[in-house]
Design an enzyme around this catalytic site. Structure first.
Site, mmCIF file in Angstrom:
data_model
loop_
_atom_site.group_PDB
_atom_site.id
_atom_site.type_symbol
_atom_site.label_atom_id
_atom_site.label_comp_id
_atom_site.label_asym_id
_atom_site.label_seq_id
_atom_site.Cartn_x
_atom_site.Cartn_y
_atom_site.Cartn_z
ATOM 1 N N GLU A 7 -1.424 -8.553 5.141
ATOM 2 C CA GLU A 7 -1.394 -8.735 6.601
ATOM 3 C C GLU A 7 -2.793 -8.593 7.203
ATOM 4 O O GLU A 7 -3.022 -8.975 8.341
ATOM 5 C CB GLU A 7 -0.403 -7.751 7.230
ATOM 6 N N CYS B 269 0.828 -1.203 0.000
ATOM 7 C CA CYS B 269 0.000 0.000 0.000
ATOM 8 C C CYS B 269 0.864 1.255 0.000
ATOM 9 O O CYS B 269 1.560 1.514 -0.964
ATOM 10 C CB CYS B 269 -0.973 -0.044 1.172
ATOM 11 N N HIS C 197 -3.632 -5.400 1.116
ATOM 12 C CA HIS C 197 -2.964 -5.616 2.396
ATOM 13 C C HIS C 197 -2.988 -7.095 2.790
ATOM 14 O O HIS C 197 -3.935 -7.537 3.432
ATOM 15 C CB HIS C 197 -3.678 -4.823 3.487
#
Lengths: 250, 956
Positions: free
Chosen positions: A208, A96, A206
């Site tokens: 994660e 990002c 993302h």
């Protein structure tokens, strides 16, 4: 096997460093979060690191355009260290805001690719289905062909200088796409691009935030159905593999 | 000789969207420096640019196509975060000296000049910005314009004035209304002091045998303001002697804590910037909800942004500093299509923003403030009513996480300032921003409301401060105490911290300023943002200051805490203030009359209602009920990666009432939040509205899997005309309802805030006087800790064949003040309103959830059981077949107590055994419709009604 050392950058408005470190820790890496200003003081800061992650966030408030100010700081401090890490086979991930930064470092200097404001004009935080397709990246080896992952950005539209997309494809750097039409208008529906044999990956979604199975928006329905069928849902989602790839690639 | 400047212009290339910038910076040295700046600032793929300097120009392109360009830039002295970042980058590259100042203008490139003025007007707020029109050609030439600077001049700049307090009462009140007279005789802005206060101040200084200084008067006005001291909420009222807060809010908490005994979860209530409860053995969570109504009325974007980053600081300033883990928002707004213009002045020179602009602005303010701070913002509500046209209500809340003990063993909820500790101010510099914010929010919005009360946020400065504080300094034991600089600025934060030691001495000439020329009283009360005050032992000052500096954050020693009993301020070795601490913190108590409104006589005629399908369509498409996916998508609700219950739920992603996060990914605990309010009902039955709001916020928690033994409540009273006896009666009854609801459920209030004068007095577009008061609005926010996130239940139906239960009493038939009554414009006089329901018990449902029997659950709130059924159904993409025997009115009453639950067919019997008040009403179906009591509604049509006018789209 020696635990590989992963450095996760922080500071000036980056804000996903802890969850990114958590994901790499779960994948088996030894993780350290460092403020860019501290790393800049130490010429050997990256000398025995194998993984460098630039996490998501809002560095310098995107005031000059996403990633520019942090990239300028990074180029001034860690350019040599990062180049050396890549040359010795290390893995670099920008997520990002980290991807926006990474594209403005020397690693992507000649690539003719950038991230521009979303076509719709507004910030978007929503889940998307991604496709591992096109070129190859060791970060993405063994992931499901399609997996779900959230995006959260205002400037996530991959855009190219003339000939840039063709060069990227020729080098196998077009590694990750939205399964449907890109929500931000990205050229060729790209969600992530890579260089240096795919070891340097810049991705807008993302991973994660899709690490644990409860992250997924359909989790509660899946959990209810699994319970009725006497199944256990896995604790992790599909993107654990992405982080494990960084650990096993070495 | 005047300084030489360079201009750096960045423009999107032809065909690229986005905005450009012109930066005016101290002249760069040479061509190499220009190229270096160009490389750092201009994206080679999508942008073009030029660096124009006295020595010449370097540019990506020598010429650019001729286009019209709109420029918007901050007025002098207004926070300019873009320029700040640009100067940091240039200094980092060695192109300008560290600390040099620049100026940033944002640019919009237009295809044609036609329409440029109208577009320009929509791009800026004249209170804080200015706009102009130019061309690309002109931008490619060095303009000889000097960047604007704040020049503060006047005879009393930099002086401490002695103030003559008038002898007669009328003159005293005029003094309070207009403020301390400057040397020009004009008042400096409203003080908001009551007559009794002014007499007490006059008497105090008469006894001292001296005149008060201007800074002393300002300090007393800030400290005694409604905003800071909550005078009305603490005043004696009939039926609440000792004050509403003590009697009903703190009173309820005291009873609940006593009843919970060893299982009390409260760790810090009412005494700090937020309220704290147990998370687990090692951590606590704190919560605070603020309002930023007056600033948002004038500058919607800046007001809402400083609202959210301001309440983040309440969290950072809680105890020894808590990490923000969740933001919540709430907007009470006029309708989108309200095209009225209203003005603060009769001549029509000071318009309030149009409804559309107000709505877009506050939504964007929370977006930028929350997203840039890296705090998830999953939870919020929207409520639309014409009565929020004058003063919108903007609620902003933050939940924080903090270890219960610091590594050195200190209880992290304790502050512990000691005499001799240094006072450190950290964060942004001080300017004229926000002067008189605290006193301004304590009075109605009208022509005299100062524009300097508007503040602009700089979330990145605060994020740097927050990271250094929470992740680096807190656990090193270098800071003894800290607090937020909010309303009232240094005067409030230092004044509060000094209470602990019994005094402080502040060196106002040491406070870093944005620009020269501020007077000492302005430095002391400025509400310039992104600042906190710390107490640091003298031997640790250097380490703290150095650490902040290494993170790009300015920290300055500005005084020390003492035990002198006096709050002292000095200005260039001159004493500017010496206020007795006891006097400062003993604002005279108010005693106020209440008067019940005349009894409301309803004719109680059962209304003729259209078909259930038509009622459902009306409710699901109503402004407060309809979709808001565009808004939710603009708020990052996934950052920190802890999401366990999202704002959009089910396969179709309908917005939810409850959300939850895991703040620590290596621990199982989760934190859930809900919100509830019934302002329209408050006007008719404030007691029932409050009891039922408490019930609904807790019922929403129980539905999502929380248990009430680990829940807490927060109150926000946003009243109107709160000096009128009828409004005070409503206030008292609402507070009594809070008490009874909390005590019934044994859930404590832990924090709250009130804002008493949400009234607008101004003019319409023909110059006629106009008064709009906000609805008396009580927002109840609830939070709960779940020891294990695995208990969480979402609201969507999961599978065809699942059994549907109604848990709770059968709905009443009172439709008064409901969403359905509003949507169908039912005759309000003919409708009864729901009763206050205090006897609810949710323990059996909690037990069923613990056993994994609940597949979905939703509390019936706005729109009643009908909306709850439709929302679970649409979210899951499934139909229903239910039989209840209820009337149509019963489906849509907003009476309290009901939860709609689904279970697997094979779990239905066990669920019914465990939950005695559960009534089976039907089954989830795979069909395309909702079949309810013999009537049929189309799923697709309902989803369309819900989606057709979604909130939060960017206006064109």
């Amino acid at each position: 096997m020696k635990q590989p050392r992963a450095i996760i950058l922080a500071g000036h408005g980056l804000n996903c460093e802890r969850e990114t470190a958590f994901a790499l820790t779960q994948a088996g890496a030894h993780t350290e979060i460092h403020h860019i200003n501290d790393l800049g003081q130490d010429v050997n800061a990256l000398s025995d690191a194998h993984i460098l992650a630039i996490p998501g966030g809002f560095s310098f408030g995107d005031h000059l355009g996403a990633g520019k100010a942090f990239a300028s700081a990074l180029n001034a401090r860690l350019d040599d260290g990062i180049s050396a890490l890549v040359e010795r086979g290390g893995m670099v991930l920008g997520i990002c805001n980290g991807a926006q930064i990474l594209l403005k470092t020397t690693l992507f200097a000649e690539a003719g690719v950038t991230l521009a404001p979303n076509a719709g004009g507004s910030y978007l935080c929503q889940w998307e289905t991604l496709r591992v397709t096109g070129g190859a990246s060791p970060w993405l080896t063994g992931l499901h062909d399609r997996f779900d992952c959230p995006i959260a950005h205002g400037e996530g539209r991959f855009a190219f200088a003339p000939g840039g997309l063709e060069s990227l494809k020729a080098a196998g750097g077009d590694v990750l796409r939205y399964a449907g039409t890109a929500p931000n208008g990205a050229t060729d529906d790209l969600a992530g691009v890579a260089t240096h044999g795919g070891r340097v990956l810049a991705m807008m979604p993302h991973p994660e935030r899709a690490l644990l199975s409860h992250h997924h928006p359909d989790f509660h329905r899946q959990a209810v159905l699994a319970r009725r069928e006497g199944r256990d849902l896995p604790a992790f989602g599909p993107t654990l593999k992405l982080f494990e790839n960084a650990v096993t690639a070495l | 000789m005047s300084q030489a400047w360079s201009e750096i212009v960045i423009l999107p290339c032809e065909g690229q969207s986005g905005t450009g910038l012109r930066l005016t910076v101290p002249a760069l040295a040479d061509e190499a420096a220009g190229l270096s700046a160009l490389g750092a600032f201009v994206d080679p793929v999508t942008e073009t640019g030029a660096v124009l300097s006295p020595w010449g120009t370097v540019a990506r392109e020598l010429t650019v196509p001729a286009r019209t360009v709109l420029l918007v830039s901050p007025l002098p002295g207004v926070t300019d975060p873009i320029a700040k970042t640009a100067m940091e980058v240039l200094a980092d590259l060695g192109l300008v000296p560290a600390g040099a100042e620049g100026y940033a203008e944002r640019l919009w490139v237009e295809e044609s000049a036609a329409g440029a003025p109208a577009k320009l007007a929509s791009l800026f707020n004249p209170l804080i910005e200015r706009g102009s029109v130019t061309t690309t050609k002109a931008l490619w030439r060095l303009s000889d314009a000097e960047p604007p600077k704040v020049r503060l001049t006047g005879e009393d700049v930099g002086l401490v004035l002695d103030v003559d307090l008038p002898d007669d009462d009328d003159a005293l009140l005029a003094f309070s209304r207009h403020g301390v007279p400057g040397s020009d005789g004009k008042g400096r802005g409203p003080l908001g002091l009551q007559l009794g206060d002014l007499r007490a101040i006059r008497k105090h200084f008469a006894a001292l045998g001296r005149r008060p200084t201007d800074i002393e008067i300002e300090t007393l006005a800030q400290t005694w303001s409604e905003h800071c001291k909550h005078r009305l909420f603490n005043a004696d009222l009939a039926g609440a002697e000792g004050g509403l807060f003590k009697t009903f809010i703190a009173g309820a908490t005291k009873k609940v804590r006593a009843a919970r005994g060893e299982d009390d979860i409260c760790l810090s209530v009412f005494s700090d910037n937020a309220g704290g409860i147990v998370f687990d053995d090692d951590y606590l969570v704190c919560d605070k909800v603020e309002t930023h109504n007056s600033p948002s009325a004038l500058d919607p974007y800046g007001g809402a942004m400083t609202g959210i980053v301001g309440v983040n600081r309440d969290c950072l300033g809680f105890g020894q500093g808590a990490q923000p883990i969740l933001n919540r928002y709430g907007f009470c707004l006029p309708h989108y299509d309200d095209a009225s213009m209203i003005y603060r002045d009769q001549a029509g020179d000071s318009p309030l923003p149009r409804a559309r602009r107000l709505i877009d602005g506050v939504i964007k303010g929370i977006e930028d403030g929350g997203n840039q701070s890296g705090i998830p913002t999953p939870q919020g509500f929207l409520m639309f009513d014409d009565r929020y046209r004058g003063k919108p209500l903007v609620f902003a809340g933050t939940v924080g996480l903090m270890p219960r003990r610091l590594p050195d063993g200190r209880d992290a909820t304790i502050k512990g300032t000691q005499p001799g500790d240094a006072i450190i101010m950290v964060g942004g510099r001080v300017g004229k921003d926000g002067i008189h914010g605290a006193t301004f929010s304590s009075v109605a919005l009208d022509e005299s409301s100062p524009a300097t009360a508007v503040q602009i946020g700089d979330p990145i400065t605060q994020k740097r401060l927050s990271d250094a504080l929470i992740f680096e300094l807190r656990d090193r034991g270098l800071i003894r105490a800290l607090t937020d600089n909010g309303a009232g600025g240094l005067s409030s934060s230092i004044g509060e911290m000094a209470e602990e030691t019994g005094g402080a001495e502040i060196w106002l000439d040491q406070v870093p300023l944005k620009y020269p020329g501020l007077s000492p009283w302005e430095i002391w009360i400025s509400e310039a943002q992104e600042r906190m005050s710390l107490a640091v032992q003298p031997e640790n000052v250097q380490a703290v200051v150095d650490h902040f500096a290494s993170r790009g954050v300015e920290a300055t020693e500005i005084g020390q805490f003492t035990d002198s009993g006096t709050l002292v301020a000095t200005w260039n070795d001159q004493q500017a203030m010496a206020l007795d601490m006891a006097f400062l913190h003993e604002a005279p108590r108010l005693s106020l009359p209440v008067a019940a409104a005349p009894e409301h006589a309803t004719r109680a005629i059962a209304p003729e209602l259209p078909s259930l399908a038509e009622c459902l369509m009306a409710v699901m498409g109503a402004p407060n009920m309809r979709g808001r996916t565009p808004l939710i998508s603009r708020y990052d609700h996934e950052v920190q990666a802890g999401s366990v219950l999202k704002p959009l739920q089910g396969l179709n992603g309908l917005h939810a009432d409850a959300t939850a996060v895991r703040p620590l990914l290596d621990r199982p605990g989760a934190v859930a939040v809900t919100q509830s309010l019934f302002p329209r009902l408050t006007e008719r039955d404030p007691y029932a509205a409050a009891v039922n709001a408490v019930d609904l916020s807790l019922r929403q928690l129980v539905a999502m899997g929380a248990t009430l033994d680990r829940a807490a409540l927060l109150d926000n009273f946003c009243w109107c005309s709160a000096d009128q006896p009828e409004r005070l009666y409503q206030l008292r009854e609402a507070a009594r309802g809070c008490h009874d609801g909390a005590v019934q459920h044994l859930v404590p209030f832990v924090s709250g805030k009130d804002s008493m004068f949400n009234d607008f007095k101004g003019f319409d577009d023909e110059g006629n006087a106009l008064a709009v008061s906000a609805l008396p609005t009580l927002l109840i926010s609830a939070l709960a800790v779940l020891p294990d996130w695995g208990r969480v239940v979402s609201m969507d139906f999961k599978a065809a064949g699942d059994a549907i239960f109604w848990v709770g009493p059968a709905p009443e038939s009172a439709l008064g003040r409901s969403e359905l009554a509003q949507a169908l414009s039912l005759d309000d006089e003919a409708l009864e309103t729901p009763a206050a329901r205090v006897e609810a018990d949710y323990a059996s449902l909690e037990a069923a959830t613990a056993q994994g029997l609940v597949a979905s659950a939703i509390a019936a709130g706005w729109g009643g059981a009908g909306a709850a059924l439709a929302r679970s159904s649409l979210a899951g993409g499934l139909g229903v077949h239910v039989e209840t025997g209820w009337t149509r009115a019963q489906w849509f009453t907003e009476s309290a107590g009901g939860i709609l639950v689904s279970t697997a067919a094979e779990d239905a019997a066990a669920f019914a055994r465990l939950v005695p008040q559960a009534r089976p009403i039907g089954l989830v179906s795979a069909g395309d419709s909702l079949e309810i009591d013999g009537e049929v509604a189309s799923k697709e049509a309902l989803l369309d009604a819900y989606r057709r006018h979604e909130s939060g789209k960017i206006s064109q």
